[in-house]
Write an enzyme that holds these catalytic residues in place. Sequence first.
Site, PDB file in Angstrom:
ATOM      1  N   ASP A  63       0.880  -1.167   0.000  1.00 45.57           N
ATOM      2  CA  ASP A  63       0.000   0.000   0.000  1.00 45.57           C
ATOM      3  C   ASP A  63       0.920   1.220   0.000  1.00 45.57           C
ATOM      4  O   ASP A  63       1.641   1.464   0.977  1.00 45.57           O
ATOM      5  CB  ASP A  63      -0.893  -0.022   1.249  1.00 45.57           C
ATOM      6  CG  ASP A  63      -1.954   1.071   1.209  1.00 45.57           C
ATOM      7  OD1 ASP A  63      -1.687   2.150   0.640  1.00 45.57           O
ATOM      8  OD2 ASP A  63      -3.053   0.851   1.757  1.00 45.57           O
ATOM      9  N   VAL A  64       0.915   1.972  -1.094  1.00 47.93           N
ATOM     10  CA  VAL A  64       1.888   3.068  -1.237  1.00 47.93           C
ATOM     11  C   VAL A  64       1.621   4.232  -0.282  1.00 47.93           C
ATOM     12  O   VAL A  64       2.388   5.193  -0.247  1.00 47.93           O
ATOM     13  CB  VAL A  64       1.992   3.590  -2.699  1.00 47.93           C
ATOM     14  CG1 VAL A  64       2.443   2.489  -3.642  1.00 47.93           C
ATOM     15  CG2 VAL A  64       0.691   4.225  -3.170  1.00 47.93           C
ATOM     16  N   ASN A  90       2.320   3.646 -11.215  1.00 50.39           N
ATOM     17  CA  ASN A  90       1.017   3.574 -11.872  1.00 50.39           C
ATOM     18  C   ASN A  90      -0.149   3.619 -10.878  1.00 50.39           C
ATOM     19  O   ASN A  90      -1.258   3.998 -11.234  1.00 50.39           O
ATOM     20  CB  ASN A  90       0.973   2.275 -12.688  1.00 50.39           C
ATOM     21  CG  ASN A  90      -0.398   1.946 -13.220  1.00 50.39           C
ATOM     22  OD1 ASN A  90      -0.876   2.586 -14.158  1.00 50.39           O
ATOM     23  ND2 ASN A  90      -1.056   0.962 -12.616  1.00 50.39           N
ATOM     24  N   TYR A 156      -7.684  14.983  -7.590  1.00 44.36           N
ATOM     25  CA  TYR A 156      -7.027  14.153  -8.603  1.00 44.36           C
ATOM     26  C   TYR A 156      -6.226  15.040  -9.562  1.00 44.36           C
ATOM     27  O   TYR A 156      -5.069  14.758  -9.882  1.00 44.36           O
ATOM     28  CB  TYR A 156      -8.084  13.355  -9.361  1.00 44.36           C
ATOM     29  CG  TYR A 156      -7.557  12.370 -10.381  1.00 44.36           C
ATOM     30  CD1 TYR A 156      -7.233  11.061 -10.018  1.00 44.36           C
ATOM     31  CD2 TYR A 156      -7.416  12.725 -11.721  1.00 44.36           C
ATOM     32  CE1 TYR A 156      -6.774  10.148 -10.960  1.00 44.36           C
ATOM     33  CE2 TYR A 156      -6.957  11.818 -12.662  1.00 44.36           C
ATOM     34  CZ  TYR A 156      -6.646  10.529 -12.285  1.00 44.36           C
ATOM     35  OH  TYR A 156      -6.188   9.632 -13.213  1.00 44.36           O
ATOM     36  N   LYS A 160      -2.196  14.916 -10.122  1.00 46.64           N
ATOM     37  CA  LYS A 160      -1.603  14.540 -11.411  1.00 46.64           C
ATOM     38  C   LYS A 160      -0.770  15.685 -12.000  1.00 46.64           C
ATOM     39  O   LYS A 160       0.227  15.447 -12.681  1.00 46.64           O
ATOM     40  CB  LYS A 160      -2.706  14.077 -12.381  1.00 46.64           C
ATOM     41  CG  LYS A 160      -3.394  12.762 -11.961  1.00 46.64           C
ATOM     42  CD  LYS A 160      -2.418  11.587 -11.911  1.00 46.64           C
ATOM     43  CE  LYS A 160      -3.115  10.244 -11.725  1.00 46.64           C
ATOM     44  NZ  LYS A 160      -2.184   9.110 -11.694  1.00 46.64           N
TER      45      LYS A 160
END
Length: 263
Positions: A63-64, A90, A156, A160
Amino acid sequence: MAELKGRVIVITGGETGIGRSTVELLAARGAHIVIGGVLDDEGAATVEAVKRQGGSAEYIRTDVRFLDQVDNLVEGAVSRHSKIDALINNAAVFDGFVNVLETTDGLWEQIMNVNLRGPFWTCRAVIPHMLKAGSGKIVNISSIGGIAGYADGPAYTASKHGLIGFTKQIACEYASQGIAINAVCPGAIETNVRGNSAKLLGDHAPAKMGGAGSDNSWLARVVPANRKGKPEEIAELIAFLVSDKASYINGQSFVIDGGWTAK
Ligand SMILES: NC(=O)c1ccc[n+]([C@@H]2O[C@H](COP(=O)([O-])OP(=O)(O)OC[C@H]3O[C@@H](n4cnc5c(N)ncnc54)[C@H](O)[C@@H]3O)[C@@H](O)[C@H]2O)c1
């Protein structure tokens, strides 16, 4: 085609969607793939599929959002294979198109922790090994939400955009030491990103997670290609960027969106 024979490639979120297609393509080209992710059944199924096709892959639950798990992924790969030739960041979760007024602190934090701090942690752990080797490729999966404000919700979109800035900065820092770091910005791709995000965000998942895009009638209006992209199409670009063919490409962001952002 075995152009990646002997390469060790770490990918986060390689259990599903674009990640899984990338794992299968890179393994078919000869690389050993170390998948870090949180969907254990899908991780096992991906490894199984790669092995059935004669390739080589392993899954390490990662789990990052947790530093010890990121370190465990990188150390696991290095201790077993002595090197990491490429890293693909990713893993990500989506914010369901909610607007800024609907974005809770919890949602903002979860999105940032997975989509932006996760790649920061994996890069910080992997780069020392690449510096020692004098070579390495890193591909960060951003989005057209990383270059424009209309495609997603604010958390988001900010994550990004941040990932592209992060990519540029570290690319400049390490380009002279043999490390190439680039970003890929997909448009609308046929995956279950919203479904997975809703599941993984739990209480932080906004009610709107089904969101725009569940009905494909908008495609003709906004995407010149008039269809969603396939995960395999993104995988091809990623595979090129981790290959020796991409020998003079650094710090760039590659849009792959069927013409969406050209409009
Ligand atoms: N599908 C699209 O339309 C689209 C568009 C632009 C960008 N992207 C990007 O492409 C990448 C892949 O997305 P996808 O569409 O294949 O969706 P997906 O949901 O199938 O893939 C995301 C992966 O990230 C993993 N993940 C989520 N949270 C994690 C965590 N905390 N730790 C480790 N792994 C975690 C999931 O298990 C999953 O395997 C993402 O970075 C996404 O933002 C997708």
